[in-house]
Design a protein around this motif. Structure first.
Motif, PDB file in Angstrom:
ATOM      1  N   ARG A  90      79.274  59.186  15.687  1.00 44.64           N
ATOM      2  CA  ARG A  90      80.393  59.860  16.381  1.00 44.64           C
ATOM      3  C   ARG A  90      81.732  59.326  15.899  1.00 44.64           C
ATOM      4  N   ASP A  92      84.147  60.485  14.421  1.00 44.84           N
ATOM      5  CA  ASP A  92      85.348  61.305  14.595  1.00 44.84           C
ATOM      6  C   ASP A  92      85.991  61.118  15.960  1.00 44.84           C
ATOM      7  N   GLN A  93      85.209  60.644  16.918  1.00 45.27           N
ATOM      8  CA  GLN A  93      85.794  60.454  18.246  1.00 45.27           C
ATOM      9  C   GLN A  93      86.581  59.150  18.349  1.00 45.27           C
ATOM     10  N   PHE A  94      86.421  58.287  17.351  1.00 42.39           N
ATOM     11  CA  PHE A  94      87.126  56.996  17.391  1.00 42.39           C
ATOM     12  C   PHE A  94      88.484  57.129  16.735  1.00 42.39           C
TER      13      PHE A  94
ATOM     14  N   PRO B  77      89.871  65.254  19.751  1.00 41.03           N
ATOM     15  CA  PRO B  77      89.031  65.459  18.581  1.00 41.03           C
ATOM     16  C   PRO B  77      88.120  66.662  18.726  1.00 41.03           C
ATOM     17  N   LEU B  85      82.892  60.956  24.311  1.00 41.51           N
ATOM     18  CA  LEU B  85      82.815  59.542  24.689  1.00 41.51           C
ATOM     19  C   LEU B  85      83.935  59.160  25.635  1.00 41.51           C
ATOM     20  N   LEU B  87      86.986  58.298  24.966  1.00 37.39           N
ATOM     21  CA  LEU B  87      87.732  57.130  24.527  1.00 37.39           C
ATOM     22  C   LEU B  87      89.216  57.372  24.628  1.00 37.39           C
TER      23      LEU B  87
END
Ligand SMILES: [Zn+2]
Ligand SMILES: [Zn+2]
Lengths: 106, 1140
Positions: A90, A92-94, B77, B85, B87
Motif C-alpha cells: 500500500r 501509495d497511501q504513505f 490518494p 489506512l 494515515l
C-alpha cells in the motif's frame, strides 16, 4: 489494552532476529511519564548501565499481525506499526517521504 | 501545529539556566525516566541544541518547497489497495515515533505557578519544543541501541560456527566428551559457551591458556549475551575475579582450574567444562586433560568440551575414548604463499648477527607491487629479541627513506605501552611493519594484516636436566606453526605469505611443535600431582607422556629440596609448597622467612622474583635511566635491588599516588610489574597466614580514628565509581600512529622532565592519556592499603646489616642448590670476562642485568688478603658464592637474579652433603666444592657450631610446620646465632672445585669393621639421629647431611695421633681429644644456663637407651671396668681431672 508482564523469546518473522524479552505491552515498568504507542516486546536496554532503561524490540504489524522487529529493514512506524511487505503493498497511501525511503531500500 | 510556530524555537532562550530548570521540573523529575543531573540528562540538552539548530536550518532553507509539495502531493490518494489506512495527510516526523510522554499534570502545576511572576513568553511553546525534542531523543537512543543489537546478531549469524549451533548442543547433550575443532576466526571461543548457556546449561567453566584471554572473552561474551552490566558471564584469574553467585559462565586460566581441583576433586561446582586451545599443548593443559580424563569416570553427569584448532584432532579424540569430533571450517581468505629461501651468502652462522637484507627485500617488493592506497600491514616473524632489533634497525632506515612504513617491534619483554602500540592505526598511505616473535602466532591477534614474512625460526625454552639449566635455542618451526603464521595474513582479506625458506624445508619440518611437557622441568608438575594424590607420576596417563627420566629428575630434585621424603611422599613443607603458586625455591624462601622476623622483606623478594623484572631492558642504555636507577641498586645482590625498588615505589605511591607513573618512567621501570608484585606478595601473605605460618596482624583498623575510617570509606566509594566508569568504557579508541614513530625509545623518553613538578606533571599526563584515569592506580588503591604498605616498606627499607645478613642466608637456603662459585682467576680477568661455575655447568656468566655484571669486584677476595705474608695460596676468610634464581643458556649460559653469600658458612648451613676427613680440615660439599682449612681447631669449631645451628633451625622449622609455633624467644636466639655465625666466623680457607679425577677417588668407601666403633659416640652426639657407617662413602654418617671421615685421604677414625690437647671453653676440661670426641663433648657440654627444659627432656630417651650405646670402658686412673656411654666416660674422666 494495558498488556503487561510476559517474558519469553521474541523472534522477528522477517529477519529472524531473536532475543529474550522481559515485557510485552505499552507501559514498561519504571518508565513514569513515558508510554508506548503500540503494544511492544520490550527488554531492559542491554547497552545501558541503567537498570531502568528499556529497549523496544518489535511489535505486531497493524495489518497482518506478524511479529516484526523495529529494524528499518523489517518494519516502520507511522502512527502505527507496519511490516515492510505490508507497506510495499500500500505504498501509495504513505506520504512521499516514506515512499522515497522505501524505494531507496530496493 | 504550523500556526504554533513563531519562528521556531530560537525565540526563547534555551540556554538560560532558568529556562532549563523549568523544563527539568516538568520532564526530568527525580523519579522520571531521565533524571536531572544524570548523564543522559546532559546528553539530552546537548541533543536539544543540535535539534533546535537542525530545525531552524530546515525552516530557513526548505520550508517553502517541502511544505508546498507536501500539501499538494498529500491530497487524498487513489485508494488502489482497497483499504484506506487513514494515515495523516501531512507528513510529520513526529508520527514516526512510537513513544509518547505524558506530563500534563506537571505542566499545569508549573505553568500556574509561573503566571504569578511571568518572566518570559508563554510556557506552552517552550514545553512543546522540549517535548518534541525529548521524543526525538528517546527515539534516537532506541534506534541506537537496537542497531547495536541487530549488528551483534548479524555478526553472530555470519560466523562459520553458527550453522553448527544445534549440532554442537545436541552432541554435548548426548556425549560426556566432545571435541570441537575449528580454525582461527570460526568463532568457537565466543560462541560455543553461549550456545551451551542458551540451551539451558548452567555452571559452565571455560579455560584459557592466557589470563588476558579470560578477561577479553568474558567481556565480549557478556556483551554478546546482552549481559555486559550483569555478572552472568565472568572471569577469574590469579588476582582478579568478576565472579558472583549469579555467574553462569566463567572464563578462567588452566592453572586456576587445576588449583580448584586441588580443593574440590570432583569439581561439583561445574556442569560443563570447556577446555579451549588444547592444541597449544601447554604443560598445564596437558595435565588438566589427564585429570579431567579420570574425572569423567567419577562424574558421568559432567560435560567436557575440548576446543582446538584443526591440528592433530585425532589425538584428543582417541585420548577420550574416541569422543565425537565436530569440525568447523575457518573463515580465512585465500593466501598466496611465496617461497623465498635466503641465499647462502646471506645466511648467518650461529654467532653472527642476522643479515637483514632478505627481509628488506620483502618490504621493497611490497612497495613496488602494491599501491600505497591499498591498505594492509605486514607481520614479520623472527625468532628472538636480538634478531628483532637487528631487522628493526634496518627497516627503520628504509622507512625513513620511503615514508611508507612505520616499523614496530613486538615481544614480551617490551613495556606494555610499547606492546600496545601495534594495535594503533597507521596514517593513510603508510603501512605498519610489526616485527615480532611467535607471540603474534597465537597470543596476540592484530587486525589488518595482509602480508606475513615468516623466517621459519623460533626460539624455544628447553630444560637440560644434566646441567640443570634452561636453554633458549633456535629451531625450525613446525608445519603447524608455519600454517598458523601464514593464516595471520588472511583474517581480513586475501593476503600474501613470504616464507624465507624453501618448500622442501617446509616439507621437512616436524608436523607439530614439541609439547611443553617434553621440554620443561617437571618439578612443579610432579609436586602438584603428589599433592593431588595422583600416585606415581610415572603411571599417570598423560595424553603424550613425558620421558620417565624427566619425571625422575623432578622427583630427585624435590627430594633434594626436602619437598618429598625418601619414599617420594610429600613432606610437611612439600605439602605447603604445592599450594604456593610459585617455583619450589621461591616457596621455600617464603616458608623460611615466616620463621624469622623477616616476613615482609621476604614476601617482597619472593614476589619480585616471581614476576617479570620491572627493569626494562630497553632503558639500560639510556644514561638518564641508569643514573636514576643508581640509588636503588644494592651490591648485595639483585633481590636486594628489587626490594629497594619496591620499597621506594611504595613510598612514592604513598606520597603522590598517581605520580608514581612518572617516577617509574624516569627509571625505565614497568609499573605494571610492581602492581603485580603488590598483588602477589599479598597473596603469599594470605597463604602463609592460612597455613598458620603467620600470626594474624593486630589490625590497624582498631587504632584508626572514626573520622579516618569515614574518609577511607568515602575514598573507596569514589574509587569504585572510577573503576566502574572505566569498565563501562568500551575499549579505548585506537590512536593514529605518526610517521617516524616506533622504535624503542619510549621508555625513559620523558626522563628529562622535571620530577619536582609532580603535581603539574600528573595533570599533563592525564591530558595525554585522553582524560583516562590510571585504572591501575585505582585498582591498586582499592585492593591495598597504601599506608600499611608504606609501614611495611619502611620496616624493610632500613634493614640492619644483621637483618640483611640473615635475609641473604634465607634466600640462599631457599635457592639452594642453585649456587655458583667464582672462577679462581676472576680477579685477574677483565670485568666482562668473569666466569662462574655451578655444580653441573662450568663456565657460566652473569647476566648483564645483574648488579654483579657491572660490579664484579665485590665478589673478589680482597687484594690485601691474597698477598698477605705467610698466607697459603688461595687461603682467605672472604670467599663468596652466588646463589641465583635462573640459569638460562641463550648464546651463553647466564645466571641471573644473584645474591652473594659467604662461602664456608653458607655451605655448612645449607648444603645437603658435607663430607670431611678425620680432622675436618678438608671438607667436600655436594661432591664438587672443596674447602681446606689450615687451622684444625677452627675447622672443628666451625663445623660443630654449624651442626648445632642446623639442628636447632630444623627443629624450629618442623615445629612451625606442624603448627606448634616455635617460641619467639628461641627463634630470636637462633636468628642471632646464625647472624653471628655468618658475620664473625674468621677462619682462612681455600675454596676449590674438585677435578674430575678427584671426584672419582673422593671416598674411602665402606670399611669392614673399625669404623663401626665410632657409631655409639656419634649416636649420642646427635640425639635421635642414628649415626651409622656410610655404606657408600665410608666413614660415619653423622647427620642426614654430614658424613665424617669418609674422604679418601682420611686417617683412621680413632688413630691416637689425631688426639690433641684441647680445653673446653664451657667446663674448662683440658685433655687430648679426637675430633669426634671433641665435637661430642661440645654438643653435650653447654653452659648450664643455656640448657632449656625441653632440651633436657629430649635427652632423656638417649640416656634410657643407655644399654645399646654403652660399651665396656677400662679407666686407667681408677683401674675399674665400667659400662658407660661415651658421655659418661667423659664425665668419669672429668671427675678424675677435678680431683687431681
Ligand atoms: Zn526483523
Ligand atoms: Zn504486515
Amino acid at each position: 489494552m494495558e498488556g503487561g508482564g510476559g517474558g519469553g523469546e521474541f523472534s522477528c518473522r522477517l529477519c529472524g532476529l531473536s532475543t529474550p524479552f522481559s515485557y510485552f505491552g505499552q507501559k514498561p515498568p519504571n518508565t513514569r511519564a513515558v508510554v508506548l504507542l503500540e503494544e511492544s516486546y520490550v527488554m531492559k536496554d542491554p547497552f545501558s548501565p541503567d537498570k531502568e532503561k528499556f529497549l523496544v524490540l518489535g511489535s505486531s504489524c497493524s495489518l497482518c499481525a506478524k511479529s516484526v522487529c523495529v529494524g528499518t529493514d523489517c518494519s516502520l512506524f507511522y502512527t502505527r506499526r507496519f511490516c515492510l511487505p505490508c507497506v510495499k503493498e500500500r505504498l501509495d497511501q504513505f506520504p512521499q517521504q516514506i515512499q522515497a525511503e522505501v524505494a531507496k531500500k530496493k | 501545529m504550523a500556526s504554533d510556530r513563531r519562528g521556531g524555537g530560537r525565540c526563547w532562550e534555551w540556554d538560560s539556566p532558568h529556562c532549563r530548570a523549568q523544563m527539568d521540573e516538568i520532564f526530568f523529575r527525580p523519579h522520571d525516566y531521565i533524571q536531572a543531573g544524570s548523564g543522559e540528562h546532559k546528553d539530552f540538552w546537548a541533543f536539544f541544541e543540535r535539534f533546535q539548530r537542525f530545525k531552524a536550518k530546515k525552516e530557513m532553507s526548505g520550508s517553502k518547497d517541502s511544505k508546498g509539495r507536501a500539501s499538494s502531493e498529500g491530497k487524498p490518494p487513489k485508494k488502489a489497495g482497497g483499504v484506506d489506512l487513514g494515515l495523516p495527510k501531512e507528513y510529520d516526523a513526529r508520527y514516526r515515533i512510537n513513544i509518547s510522554v505524558y506530563t500534563k499534570d506537571v505542566e499545569e502545576k508549573v505553568l500556574s505557578s509561573k503566571h504569578g511572576h511571568a518572566t518570559s513568553g508563554s510556557g506552552k511553546q517552550e514545553i512543546a519544543d522540549c517535548r518534541l525534542a525529548l521524543l526525538h531523543f528517546l527515539d534516537f537512543s532506541q534506534k541506537q541501541s537496537f542497531s547495536k543489537l541487530a549488528k551483534l546478531r548479524r555478526e553472530q549469524k555470519s560466523l562459520p560456527i553458527f550453522q553448527y549451533r544445534d549440532k554442537i548442543v545436541n552432541l554435548v547433550k548426548g556425549h560426556p566428551v566432545v571435541v570441537v575443532a575449528g580454525d582461527t576466526g570460526c568463532g568457537k571461543s565466543t560462541q560455543v559457551p553461549q550456545y551451551l548457556l542458551n540451551s539451558g546449561f548452567t555452571n559452565i567453566a571455560c579455560t584459557q591458556p592466557r589470563r588476558i584471554a579470560c578477561i577479553s572473552l568474558a567481556k565480549r561474551v557478556s556483551f554478546e549475551s546482552l549481559n555486559q552490566y550483569g555478572s552472568k558471564v565472568g572471569y577469574q584469574i590469579r588476582f582478579e575475579t568478576t565472579r558472583t553467585l549469579a555467574t553462569k559462565l566463567l572464563f578462567l586460566t588452566e592453572g586456576l582450574l587445576l588449583r580448584q581441583i586441588q580443593q574440590d576433586h570432583s569439581l561439583g561446582q561445574y556442569q560443563v567444562l570447556i577446555v579451549d586451545e588444547v592444541h597449544e599443548r601447554h604443560l598445564h593443559c596437558d595435565f588438566l586433560l589427564g585429570v579431567l580424563r579420570s574425572l569423567t569416570g567419577l562424574r558421568p553427569d559432567l560435560r567436557l568440551v575440548l576446543m582446538s584448532a584443526t591440528i592433530n584432532i585425532k589425538l584428543f579424540s582417541e585420548y577420550f575414548n574416541n569422543a565425537p569430533v565436530l569440525q568447523v571450517p575457518g573463515r580465512l581468505f585465500p593466501i598466496q604463499v611465496i617461497y623465498q629461501p635466503i641465499p647462502a651468502e646471506e645466511q648467518s652462522s650461529k654467532s653472527e648477527k642476522l643479515d637483514p637484507r632478505p627481509y628488506l627485500r620483502v618490504l621493497q617488493g611490497i612497495d613496488q607491487r602494491y599501491p600505497a592506497e591499498e591498505r594492509g600491514d605486514l607481520l614479520l616473524f623472527l625468532s628472538g629479541v636480538a634478531e628483532i632489533s637487528t631487522v628493526l634497525d634496518a627497516c627503520q632506515i628504509y622507512a625513513t627513506h620511503t615514508n611508507r612504513w612505520i616499523v614496530l617491534p613486538l615481544h614480551s619483554t617490551l613495556s606494555l605501552a610499547q606492546q600496545d602500540k601495534v594495535f594503533d592505526i597507521p596514517p593513510p598511505g603508510v603501512r605498519k611493519c610489526i616485527i615480532c616473535t611467535n607471540i603474534a602466532e597465537t597470543s596476540v591477534t592484530i587486525d589488518g594484516v595482509r602480508f606475513v614474512v615468516d623466517s621459519g625460526k623460533v626460539k624455544e625454552m628447553s630444560f637440560d636436566p644434566k646441567a640443570k639449566m634452561q636453554r633458549l635455542q633456535e629451531f625450525w618451526i613446525s608445519r603447524a606453526s608455519s600454517e598458523q603464521r601464514k593464516g595471520r595474513a588472511g583474517r581480513t582479506g586475501p593476503g600474501v605469505c613470504y616464507r624465507l625458506y624453501s618448500e622442501s624445508d617446509y616439507d621437512a619440518f616436524a608436523p607439530y611443535p614439541v609439547p611443553e611437557i617434553h621440554r620443561v622441568a617437571l618439578d612443579s608438575l610432579v609436586l602438584q600431582m603428589k599433592s593431588m594424590g595422583l600416585g606415581d607420576p610415572r603411571s599417570f596417563v598423560f595424553i603424550d607422556p613425558p620421558p620417565a627420566a624427566s619425571i625422575q629428575t623432578a622427583v630427585t630434585y624435590l627430594k633434594e629440596q626436602g619437598a618429598l621424603d625418601a619414599r617420594a611422599e610429600l613432606t610437611p613443607i612439600g605439602t605447603l609448597l604445592a599450594q604456593l603458586p610459585v617455583d619450589v625455591v621461591i616457596g621455600k624462601m617464603l616458608v623460611l622467612g615466616s620463621l624469622f622476623n623477616l616476613v615482609e622483606p621476604v614476601l617482597t623478594v619472593a614476589a619480585a622474583l616471581s614476576v617479570q623484572s620491572p627493569f626494562l631492558r630497553s632503558a639500560q642504555h639510556n644514561p638518564d635511566c641508569t643514573t636514576a636507577r643508581q640509588p636503588l641498586q644494592s651490591n648485595q645482590g639483585d633481590p636486594f635491588t628489587l626490594l629497594n625498588t619496591f620499597n621506594a615505589w611504595v613510598q612514592v605511591k604513598g606520597e603522590r599516588g598517581g605520580g608514581s607513573r612518572k617516577w617509574c618512567r624516569r627509571r625505565g621501570l614497568e609499573e605494571q610489574r610492581l602492581y603485580e608484585m603488590t598483588n602477589l606478595r599479598r597473596q603469599f601473605k594470605e597463604l602463609l597466614r592460612s597455613h598458620e605460618l603467620l600470626e594474624d596482624e593486630a589490625t590497624s583498623a582498631t587504632t584508626e580514628q572514626r573520622s579516618q575510617r569515614r574518609d577511607r570509606l568515602t575514598e573507596r566509594r569514589r574509587l569504585h565509581q572510577l573503576k566502574r566508569q572505566h569498565d563501562l568504557q568500551e575499549g579505548g579508541r585506537r590512536k593514529v600512529l605518526k610517521l617516524g614513530e616506533g622504535g624503542e625509545d619510549l621508555a625513559g623518553s620523558s626522563g628529562s622532565e622535571e620530577e619536582s613538578s609532580a603535581g603539574r606533571g600528573k595533570k599533563k599526563e592525564k591530558d595525554g592519556a585522553g582524560e583516562s584515569v590510571d585504572i591501575q592506580e585505582v585498582k591498586f588503591k582499592l585492593r591495598h592499603n597504601v599506608h600499611e604498605l608504606q609501614e611495611v616498606a619502611n620496616a624493610s627499607q632500613d634493614l640492619s646489616s644483621r637483618q640483611q645478613c640473615l635475609l641473604k642466608l634465607l634466600l640462599c637456603r631457599g635457592l639452594y642448590p642453585q649456587l655458583a662459585a667464582p672462577d679462581e682467576h676472576n680477579a685477574t680477568r677483565k670485568e666482562s670476562e668473569q666466569i662462574f661455575h655451578t655444580r653441573n655447568k662450568q663456565g657460566v656468566v652473569i647476566h648483564p642485568t645483574s648488579v654483579f655484571a657491572s660490579d664484579p669486584e665485590v665478589l673478589h677476595v680482597p687484594e690485601l688478603e691474597r698477598s698477605e705474608f705467610g698466607a697459603e695460596k688461595g687461603q682467605s676468610s672472604r670467599h663468596q658464592l652466588l646463589a641465583f634464581v635462573t640459569l638460562l643458556e641463550t648464546n651463553k649460559p647466564y645466571v641471573s637474579n644473584c645474591v652473594r653469600v659467604p662461602a664456608l658458612q653458607a655451605l655448612l648451613l645449607v648444603a645437603n652433603s658435607v663430607d670431611s676427613n678425620a680432622d675436618c680440615t678438608r671438607m667436600v660439599v655436594d661432591g664438587w666444592l672443596e674447602l681446606c682449612l689450615s687451622d684444625g681447631d677452627g675447622a672443628l669449631r666451625i663445623l660443630s657450631s654449624a651442626l648445632t645451628l642446623r639442628g636447632e633451625w630444623e627443629r624450629l622449622l618442623q615445629a612451625q610446620l606442624s603448627k606448634h609455633r616455635a617460641p619467639r624467644r628461641e627463634l630470636e636466639k637462633l636468628g642471632e646465632n646464625l647472624v653471628r655465625y655468618l658475620l664473625y666466623t674468621e677462619v682462612s680457607y681455600s675454596l676449590c672445585r674438585l677435578t674430575a679425577l678427584q671426584t672419582q677417588n673422593l671416598y674411602i668407601g665402606p670399611q669392614p669393621d673399625s669404623a663401626l666403633e665410632g657409631a655409639p659416640i656419634l649416636n649420642s652426639l646427635f640425639p635421635g639421629v642414628k649415626a651409622e657407617p656410610d655404606q657408600v662413602k665410608g666413614g660415619l654418617r653423622v647427620t642426614s647431611f654430614f658424613t665424617y671421615n669418609c674422604l679418601s685421604d682420611s686417617k683412621d677414625l680413632y688413630s691416637e695421633c689425631l688426639r690433641t690437647f684441647w680445653t673446653c671453653p664451657h667446663c674448662d676440661l683440658h685433655m687430648p681429644f679426637t675430633p669426634l670426641e671433641r665435637m661430642h663433648h661440645e654438643a653435650t657440654c653447654r653452659p648450664g644456663g643455656e640448657k632449656q627444659e625441653d632440651e633436657l627432656e629430649s635427652e632423656k630417651p638417649v640416656s634410657s637407651s643407655t644399654s645399646s650405646l654403652a660399651r665396656v670402658y677400662h679407666c686407667d686412673l681408677c683401674g675399674k671396668d665400667l659400662t658407660l656411654t661415651s658421655t659418661e666416660i667423659l664425665k668419669h674422666k672429668r671427675q678424675h681431672a677435678v680431683q687431681q
